[in-house]
Write a protein that holds these residues in place. Structure first.
Motif, PDB file in Angstrom:
ATOM      1  N   LYS A 178       0.844  -1.346   0.026  1.00 47.05           N
ATOM      2  CA  LYS A 178      -0.063   0.018   0.064  1.00 47.05           C
ATOM      3  C   LYS A 178       0.783   1.266  -0.037  1.00 47.05           C
ATOM      4  N   GLU A 179       2.029   1.248   0.892  1.00 47.80           N
ATOM      5  CA  GLU A 179       2.727   2.438   0.784  1.00 47.80           C
ATOM      6  C   GLU A 179       3.536   2.574  -0.649  1.00 47.80           C
ATOM      7  N   GLN A 180       4.066   1.557  -1.452  1.00 51.12           N
ATOM      8  CA  GLN A 180       4.407   1.724  -2.621  1.00 51.12           C
ATOM      9  C   GLN A 180       3.373   2.131  -3.596  1.00 51.12           C
ATOM     10  N   GLU A 181       2.184   1.641  -3.472  1.00 48.88           N
ATOM     11  CA  GLU A 181       0.912   2.337  -4.216  1.00 48.88           C
ATOM     12  C   GLU A 181       0.792   3.766  -4.073  1.00 48.88           C
ATOM     13  N   ALA A 182       0.908   4.188  -2.963  1.00 46.16           N
ATOM     14  CA  ALA A 182       0.593   5.477  -2.333  1.00 46.16           C
ATOM     15  C   ALA A 182       1.826   6.348  -3.036  1.00 46.16           C
ATOM     16  N   ALA A 183       2.855   6.124  -3.045  1.00 45.09           N
ATOM     17  CA  ALA A 183       4.094   6.528  -3.560  1.00 45.09           C
ATOM     18  C   ALA A 183       4.110   6.735  -4.915  1.00 45.09           C
ATOM     19  N   ALA A 184       3.651   5.683  -5.665  1.00 47.60           N
ATOM     20  CA  ALA A 184       3.354   5.600  -7.190  1.00 47.60           C
ATOM     21  C   ALA A 184       2.322   6.479  -7.629  1.00 47.60           C
ATOM     22  N   ALA A 185       1.324   6.790  -6.885  1.00 41.20           N
ATOM     23  CA  ALA A 185      -0.037   7.617  -7.225  1.00 41.20           C
ATOM     24  C   ALA A 185       0.657   8.898  -6.751  1.00 41.20           C
ATOM     25  N   GLU A 186       1.353   9.400  -6.013  1.00 44.66           N
ATOM     26  CA  GLU A 186       1.988  10.742  -5.724  1.00 44.66           C
ATOM     27  C   GLU A 186       2.907  11.072  -6.896  1.00 44.66           C
ATOM     28  N   LEU A 187       3.842  10.001  -7.073  1.00 46.73           N
ATOM     29  CA  LEU A 187       4.702  10.400  -8.731  1.00 46.73           C
ATOM     30  C   LEU A 187       3.922  10.707  -9.637  1.00 46.73           C
ATOM     31  N   LYS A 188       2.756  10.073  -9.836  1.00 50.38           N
ATOM     32  CA  LYS A 188       1.884  10.172 -11.086  1.00 50.38           C
ATOM     33  C   LYS A 188       1.132  11.498 -11.028  1.00 50.38           C
ATOM     34  N   ALA A 230      11.601  19.494 -12.069  1.00 52.47           N
ATOM     35  CA  ALA A 230      11.876  18.586 -12.368  1.00 52.47           C
ATOM     36  C   ALA A 230      12.866  17.694 -12.120  1.00 52.47           C
ATOM     37  N   GLU A 231      14.195  18.562 -12.007  1.00 51.90           N
ATOM     38  CA  GLU A 231      15.499  18.106 -11.524  1.00 51.90           C
ATOM     39  C   GLU A 231      15.377  17.338 -10.135  1.00 51.90           C
ATOM     40  N   LYS A 232      14.630  18.325  -9.356  1.00 51.57           N
ATOM     41  CA  LYS A 232      14.207  17.940  -7.963  1.00 51.57           C
ATOM     42  C   LYS A 232      13.578  16.668  -7.893  1.00 51.57           C
ATOM     43  N   ALA A 233      12.212  16.582  -8.547  1.00 55.40           N
ATOM     44  CA  ALA A 233      11.666  15.467  -8.468  1.00 55.40           C
ATOM     45  C   ALA A 233      12.329  14.325  -8.981  1.00 55.40           C
ATOM     46  N   GLU A 238       1.714  14.449 -13.705  1.00 58.04           N
ATOM     47  CA  GLU A 238       0.636  15.319 -14.313  1.00 58.04           C
ATOM     48  C   GLU A 238       0.761  16.551 -14.079  1.00 58.04           C
ATOM     49  N   GLU A 239       0.772  17.123 -13.053  1.00 59.62           N
ATOM     50  CA  GLU A 239       0.977  18.662 -12.896  1.00 59.62           C
ATOM     51  C   GLU A 239       2.124  19.286 -13.640  1.00 59.62           C
ATOM     52  N   LEU A 240       3.452  18.675 -13.770  1.00 59.72           N
ATOM     53  CA  LEU A 240       4.359  18.756 -14.810  1.00 59.72           C
ATOM     54  C   LEU A 240       4.033  19.281 -16.314  1.00 59.72           C
ATOM     55  N   ALA A 241       3.094  18.040 -16.655  1.00 60.07           N
ATOM     56  CA  ALA A 241       2.821  17.932 -18.114  1.00 60.07           C
ATOM     57  C   ALA A 241       1.635  19.220 -18.285  1.00 60.07           C
TER      58      ALA A 241
END
Length: 361
Positions: free
Chosen positions: A201-211, A274-277, A215-218
């Motif tokens: 669940k932690e990995q899924e939450a991290a993946a969702a946050e990265l996504k 983007a570099e920081k991310a 999306e905000e960067l796009a």
């Protein structure tokens, strides 16, 4: 009892038969009250048998005398037959109850024998059902087995009630040990499953946050591209109006310079974000890889230790099994002795469960 036949005068040829009537009176009085108390009353049975044989012997003697008399003269035949028949009926009336008592005695003995055999088989069947009802107990056709606790079918019947109960308790205690170990293994497995689920669940939450960040960067990139297109259109309009409106063109040029600076600042900010991310994603991936490597190392160390303990654990199991067999090999007669033996067995089992080898497993 034998009957002596005397030589009689011609006037009393029926005397060899009729004189038996005095014996009938005596026999009726002496034998009608004979009884057999039960199947163990051998004396009563012997008296009834002896009496019946005596009456039968007298009856047979009368019949012999009857035949002798009717052979002497045909005219005596009817009289002799009638007298003999009456006497025979009287003897049979005494003999038949005696014969019935003999038959009843023999039948009762056979019934008791069959009842004893039925009870023996019923008791054996009931004991086998008790053993078979204990979970995890297996029957291989000869013996009932639950790990190191066994008993063969023939041995079940030979045990006393107390010894059988002790054996049942040994089976139940072994099953309880197995059940506790099984429940502990299930608990550990559930904890591990819960831990893995939480990590997932932690990995899924991290993946969702990265996504979400991507999306905000796009969206920001599209907005900048739209602004750039609009700016290029404005430049084109400014170029077309340059000859007519120099001052306006100059103002637009100034505005363009200011806008380009703003866009440059936005682009620099976007690239910095983007570099920081990217750096944060790389750091998180590195941390996850290091955590996984550490978990693998700990698991391998645990497995190495478990395999190293295995020979000692097998020796410990053999040792404790031998101790329990020795303790169970003693049969105590008194309740105090049985209680002491049970307490000692309980103490041994607690020591086994609390040993470092048992807890490590």
């Amino acid at each position: 009892m034998s009957v002596e036949v005397l030589e009689l005068p011609e006037a009393d040829k029926l005397a060899p038969i009729t004189k038996v009537e005095t014996e009938i009176v005596r026999m009726r009085k002496a034998y009608s009250g004979l009884t057999i108390k039960d199947t163990n009353d051998k004396e009563g049975f012997g008296k009834v048998t002896a009496a019946r044989k005596e009456v039968k012997a007298l009856r047979v003697q009368v019949d012999k005398e009857r035949k002798t008399l009717i052979d002497d003269a045909v005219k005596w035949q009817r009289q002799v037959n009638e007298v003999a028949k009456g006497i025979t009926e009287q003897l049979v009336a005494i003999e038949e109850p005696l014969q019935q008592k003999e038959n009843d005695f023999i039948a009762e003995r056979e019934r008791q024998k069959q009842e004893a055999e039925r009870q023996r088989l019923e008791k054996l069947r009931a004991r086998c059902l008790v053993i078979a009802s204990i979970p995890d107990v297996l029957f291989d056709g000869v013996s009932y087995i639950l790990q190191d606790v066994t008993i063969d079918a023939e041995g079940i019947e030979k045990l006393s009630d107390d010894a059988f109960q002790t054996k049942v308790e040994a089976f139940e205690a072994k099953y309880q040990t197995i059940l506790e170990a099984r429940l502990e293994a299930e608990r550990i497995a559930k904890e591990e499953a819960d831990r893995l689920e939480a990590a997932r669940k932690e990995q899924e939450a991290a993946a969702a946050e990265l996504k979400r960040q991507q999306e905000e960067l796009a969206a920001e990139r599209k907005r900048l591209d739209d602004e750039k297109a609009a700016h290029e259109a404005a430049l084109k309009r400014e170029q077309e109006e340059k000859d007519a409106e120099t001052r306006r063109a100059q103002r637009e040029a100034d505005a363009k310079a200011a806008e380009e600076k703003r866009l440059a600042d936005l682009e620099a900010a976007r690239q910095e974000a983007a570099e920081k991310a990217r750096q944060e994603a790389e750091l998180k991936a590195k941390q996850e890889a290091e955590a996984k490597a550490e978990a693998d190392r700990i698991a391998k160390e645990k497995e190495v230790k478990r395999l190293a303990r295995r020979p000692d654990l097998m020796k410990f199991v053999d040792m404790t099994s031998d101790v329990l067999k020795v303790v169970n090999s003693f049969e105590f007669k008194t309740e105090e002795g049985k209680s002491a033996q049970a307490s000692f067995l309980t103490g041994i089992e607690l020591l086994i469960k609390s040993s470092t080898l048992s807890k490590a497993e």
